[in-house]
Design a protein around this motif. Structure first.
Motif, PDB file in Angstrom:
ATOM      1  N   MET A  61       0.824  -1.203   0.000  1.00  0.00           N
ATOM      2  CA  MET A  61       0.000   0.000   0.000  1.00  0.00           C
ATOM      3  C   MET A  61       0.861   1.256   0.000  1.00  0.00           C
ATOM      4  O   MET A  61       0.576   2.224  -0.719  1.00  0.00           O
ATOM      5  CB  MET A  61      -0.934  -0.011   1.211  1.00  0.00           C
ATOM      6  CG  MET A  61      -1.984  -1.101   1.173  1.00  0.00           C
ATOM      7  SD  MET A  61      -3.202  -0.974   2.492  1.00  0.00           S
ATOM      8  CE  MET A  61      -2.208  -1.383   3.918  1.00  0.00           C
ATOM      9  N   MET A  62       1.922   1.245   0.792  1.00  0.00           N
ATOM     10  CA  MET A  62       2.800   2.401   0.881  1.00  0.00           C
ATOM     11  C   MET A  62       3.494   2.648  -0.449  1.00  0.00           C
ATOM     12  O   MET A  62       3.545   3.787  -0.941  1.00  0.00           O
ATOM     13  CB  MET A  62       3.818   2.173   1.999  1.00  0.00           C
ATOM     14  CG  MET A  62       4.838   3.272   2.138  1.00  0.00           C
ATOM     15  SD  MET A  62       6.083   2.848   3.377  1.00  0.00           S
ATOM     16  CE  MET A  62       7.191   4.246   3.233  1.00  0.00           C
ATOM     17  N   PHE A  63       4.040   1.596  -1.041  1.00  0.00           N
ATOM     18  CA  PHE A  63       4.740   1.753  -2.311  1.00  0.00           C
ATOM     19  C   PHE A  63       3.793   2.242  -3.406  1.00  0.00           C
ATOM     20  O   PHE A  63       4.137   3.136  -4.185  1.00  0.00           O
ATOM     21  CB  PHE A  63       5.363   0.414  -2.717  1.00  0.00           C
ATOM     22  CG  PHE A  63       6.040   0.442  -4.062  1.00  0.00           C
ATOM     23  CD1 PHE A  63       7.295   0.997  -4.215  1.00  0.00           C
ATOM     24  CD2 PHE A  63       5.399  -0.086  -5.179  1.00  0.00           C
ATOM     25  CE1 PHE A  63       7.910   1.035  -5.458  1.00  0.00           C
ATOM     26  CE2 PHE A  63       6.003  -0.059  -6.419  1.00  0.00           C
ATOM     27  CZ  PHE A  63       7.266   0.506  -6.563  1.00  0.00           C
ATOM     28  N   ILE A  66       2.852   6.086  -2.833  1.00  0.00           N
ATOM     29  CA  ILE A  66       3.936   7.022  -3.118  1.00  0.00           C
ATOM     30  C   ILE A  66       4.304   6.991  -4.594  1.00  0.00           C
ATOM     31  O   ILE A  66       4.623   8.027  -5.193  1.00  0.00           O
ATOM     32  CB  ILE A  66       5.148   6.704  -2.228  1.00  0.00           C
ATOM     33  CG1 ILE A  66       4.785   6.943  -0.762  1.00  0.00           C
ATOM     34  CG2 ILE A  66       6.354   7.548  -2.622  1.00  0.00           C
ATOM     35  CD1 ILE A  66       5.917   6.697   0.205  1.00  0.00           C
ATOM     36  N   TRP A  67       4.260   5.809  -5.212  1.00  0.00           N
ATOM     37  CA  TRP A  67       4.549   5.732  -6.652  1.00  0.00           C
ATOM     38  C   TRP A  67       3.499   6.513  -7.439  1.00  0.00           C
ATOM     39  O   TRP A  67       3.820   7.250  -8.381  1.00  0.00           O
ATOM     40  CB  TRP A  67       4.583   4.274  -7.079  1.00  0.00           C
ATOM     41  CG  TRP A  67       5.064   4.074  -8.503  1.00  0.00           C
ATOM     42  CD1 TRP A  67       5.737   4.978  -9.279  1.00  0.00           C
ATOM     43  CD2 TRP A  67       4.892   2.909  -9.317  1.00  0.00           C
ATOM     44  NE1 TRP A  67       6.015   4.432 -10.517  1.00  0.00           N
ATOM     45  CE2 TRP A  67       5.499   3.174 -10.566  1.00  0.00           C
ATOM     46  CE3 TRP A  67       4.297   1.678  -9.094  1.00  0.00           C
ATOM     47  CZ2 TRP A  67       5.520   2.233 -11.597  1.00  0.00           C
ATOM     48  CZ3 TRP A  67       4.328   0.739 -10.125  1.00  0.00           C
ATOM     49  CH2 TRP A  67       4.922   1.018 -11.359  1.00  0.00           C
ATOM     50  N   LEU A  68       2.231   6.377  -7.059  1.00  0.00           N
ATOM     51  CA  LEU A  68       1.176   7.138  -7.732  1.00  0.00           C
ATOM     52  C   LEU A  68       1.361   8.630  -7.510  1.00  0.00           C
ATOM     53  O   LEU A  68       1.200   9.435  -8.441  1.00  0.00           O
ATOM     54  CB  LEU A  68      -0.189   6.691  -7.216  1.00  0.00           C
ATOM     55  CG  LEU A  68      -1.405   7.435  -7.784  1.00  0.00           C
ATOM     56  CD1 LEU A  68      -1.471   7.294  -9.293  1.00  0.00           C
ATOM     57  CD2 LEU A  68      -2.699   6.924  -7.148  1.00  0.00           C
ATOM     58  N   ALA A  69       1.711   9.022  -6.282  1.00  0.00           N
ATOM     59  CA  ALA A  69       1.932  10.443  -6.008  1.00  0.00           C
ATOM     60  C   ALA A  69       3.100  10.985  -6.834  1.00  0.00           C
ATOM     61  O   ALA A  69       3.037  12.099  -7.356  1.00  0.00           O
ATOM     62  CB  ALA A  69       2.202  10.636  -4.516  1.00  0.00           C
ATOM     63  N   ALA A  70       4.180  10.199  -6.946  1.00  0.00           N
ATOM     64  CA  ALA A  70       5.319  10.638  -7.763  1.00  0.00           C
ATOM     65  C   ALA A  70       4.939  10.744  -9.231  1.00  0.00           C
ATOM     66  O   ALA A  70       5.429  11.623  -9.951  1.00  0.00           O
ATOM     67  CB  ALA A  70       6.489   9.668  -7.584  1.00  0.00           C
ATOM     68  N   LEU A  94      -2.276  11.375  -0.545  1.00  0.00           N
ATOM     69  CA  LEU A  94      -1.583  10.112  -0.809  1.00  0.00           C
ATOM     70  C   LEU A  94      -0.382   9.950   0.120  1.00  0.00           C
ATOM     71  O   LEU A  94      -0.149   8.868   0.664  1.00  0.00           O
ATOM     72  CB  LEU A  94      -1.131  10.068  -2.271  1.00  0.00           C
ATOM     73  CG  LEU A  94      -2.238   9.854  -3.313  1.00  0.00           C
ATOM     74  CD1 LEU A  94      -1.691  10.058  -4.714  1.00  0.00           C
ATOM     75  CD2 LEU A  94      -2.825   8.459  -3.177  1.00  0.00           C
ATOM     76  N   LEU A  95       0.389  11.015   0.297  1.00  0.00           N
ATOM     77  CA  LEU A  95       1.547  10.933   1.188  1.00  0.00           C
ATOM     78  C   LEU A  95       1.112  10.714   2.634  1.00  0.00           C
ATOM     79  O   LEU A  95       1.740   9.948   3.375  1.00  0.00           O
ATOM     80  CB  LEU A  95       2.377  12.215   1.076  1.00  0.00           C
ATOM     81  CG  LEU A  95       3.076  12.449  -0.265  1.00  0.00           C
ATOM     82  CD1 LEU A  95       3.750  13.815  -0.292  1.00  0.00           C
ATOM     83  CD2 LEU A  95       4.095  11.356  -0.530  1.00  0.00           C
ATOM     84  N   ALA A 217       9.987   2.808  -1.833  1.00  0.00           N
ATOM     85  CA  ALA A 217       9.042   3.893  -1.571  1.00  0.00           C
ATOM     86  C   ALA A 217       9.757   5.114  -0.994  1.00  0.00           C
ATOM     87  O   ALA A 217       9.432   6.259  -1.348  1.00  0.00           O
ATOM     88  CB  ALA A 217       7.955   3.412  -0.615  1.00  0.00           C
ATOM     89  N   SER A 218      10.747   4.895  -0.125  1.00  0.00           N
ATOM     90  CA  SER A 218      11.508   6.011   0.430  1.00  0.00           C
ATOM     91  C   SER A 218      12.298   6.727  -0.656  1.00  0.00           C
ATOM     92  O   SER A 218      12.389   7.960  -0.661  1.00  0.00           O
ATOM     93  CB  SER A 218      12.450   5.497   1.523  1.00  0.00           C
ATOM     94  OG  SER A 218      11.729   4.885   2.570  1.00  0.00           O
ATOM     95  N   MET A 219      12.878   5.963  -1.579  1.00  0.00           N
ATOM     96  CA  MET A 219      13.605   6.574  -2.694  1.00  0.00           C
ATOM     97  C   MET A 219      12.667   7.373  -3.590  1.00  0.00           C
ATOM     98  O   MET A 219      12.995   8.478  -4.029  1.00  0.00           O
ATOM     99  CB  MET A 219      14.316   5.492  -3.501  1.00  0.00           C
ATOM    100  CG  MET A 219      15.383   4.736  -2.737  1.00  0.00           C
ATOM    101  SD  MET A 219      16.071   3.367  -3.706  1.00  0.00           S
ATOM    102  CE  MET A 219      17.119   2.574  -2.473  1.00  0.00           C
ATOM    103  N   LEU A 220      11.488   6.815  -3.855  1.00  0.00           N
ATOM    104  CA  LEU A 220      10.506   7.534  -4.662  1.00  0.00           C
ATOM    105  C   LEU A 220      10.038   8.810  -3.981  1.00  0.00           C
ATOM    106  O   LEU A 220       9.792   9.829  -4.640  1.00  0.00           O
ATOM    107  CB  LEU A 220       9.301   6.625  -4.937  1.00  0.00           C
ATOM    108  CG  LEU A 220       9.438   5.609  -6.072  1.00  0.00           C
ATOM    109  CD1 LEU A 220       8.299   4.608  -6.013  1.00  0.00           C
ATOM    110  CD2 LEU A 220       9.460   6.318  -7.417  1.00  0.00           C
TER     111      LEU A 220
END
Length: 305
Positions: A61-63, A66-70, A94-95, A217-220
């Motif tokens: 869910m987290m990944f 954050i991927w969608l937000a990016a 999202l974040l 997710a942290s990198m994104l």
């Protein structure tokens, strides 16, 4: 979506390399984060006995969030497929959702480290999210929209000029980005010292592909904030409607250069400052909230005049 996913580990590797060179070390390759993620994906997942379904589901869910937000942030062109939904309010939602689920996962296994990390994360969020919303309001007052594509087009139009209010909003956004990404002086992502860690405390129980998703997710997230700063305050070089494929490819190149500059500035900042005590994080983010509030007030007054 694929571009941000491919560049996120490269940005992390670049920051680590520049930091190592600044302190006199050789440093790892910029491709090392890719190798780390592949290594974690091949490892077996080890779960605590009392871990619930939530603990196993949170990395996915987290990944995804954050991927969608990016992917919502215009990086090289304002005509992305997701441009109609690229709204700053949706980005914050999202974040915030990703942070909420990660904090729940930190407390799920019942470890003391996870509880400490989750409580500190919520303390940071309670101050960072209002500052982020005030930054959004500052830009929305000027552009009359919260759409990132419209904001980028407006900033590139040349009708903005030099505004102290936007400078205050930029400084506040940088401070929020440092706190949200657990960077120095708020947190040190390269240490596991239990008295100071925030993000690492919540993910200590993860392993294998779950840890790979959390790290990705942290990198994104770091790339997302750099892309957001570039989109709102430095959108130059982005392709616009009808500019063609060549302009889009040029926008990709300019975006990579922006990431390299942003990563270098981040490394310079982190090597020139020490980590602050946890009890002073409130003062740091309180300053960001104050700056964003002043920026919104100045813009509102100027628009009213």
């Amino acid at each position: 979506m694929l571009l941000v996913l491919a560049l996120a580990p490269l940005l992390t590797g670049w920051v680590r390399l520049v930091k190592a060179r600044l302190v006199g070390r050789r440093g790892p390759s910029v491709l090392q984060p890719y190798r780390d993620l592949l290594r974690l994906l091949r490892k077996e997942v080890v779960l605590a006995r009392n871990a619930s379904w939530l603990f196993r589901s949170v990395p996915y869910m987290m990944f995804t969030a954050i991927w969608l937000a990016a992917g919502l942030v215009p990086v090289f062109t304002t005509q992305l497929a997701l441009a109609p939904t690229a709204d700053l309010i949706a980005l914050i939602a999202l974040l915030g959702s990703a942070r909420f689920f990660l904090a729940l996962a930190g407390m799920d296994t019942g470890t003391s480290f996870g509880g400490i990390g989750s409580s500190r994360e919520m303390m940071i969020a309670a101050l960072a999210e209002p500052a982020m919303l005030m930054i959004v309001f500052s830009v929305a007052i000027l552009v009359r929209s919260t759409s990132l594509a419209e904001i980028a087009d407006f900033m590139m139009s040349g009708a903005v000029g030099l505004r102290i209010s936007l400078a205050l909003a930029l400084i506040a956004l940088v401070m929020v980005a440092i706190a949200e990404n657990a960077r120095i002086p708020i947190d040190n992502p390269a240490t596991h010292l239990e008295l100071t860690m925030v993000h690492e405390a919540m993910v200590l129980e993860y392993s294998g592909r779950h840890l790979a998703l959390v790290e990705a997710a942290s990198m994104l997230k770091m790339l997302l904030y750099m892309a957001l700063i570039a989109c709102v305050f430095a959108p130059w070089g982005m392709a616009t409607a009808g500019s063609g494929v060549a302009a889009a490819l040029g926008g990709v190149l300019v975006f990579v250069v922006k990431l390299a500059v942003g990563g270098t500035l981040l490394a310079l900042f982190e090597t020139s400052i020490a980590k602050m005590r946890v009890f002073r994080v409130g003062e740091f983010l309180g300053g960001a909230l104050l700056l964003s509030l002043l920026g919104a007030i100045f813009l509102y007054v100027s628009r009213g005049v």
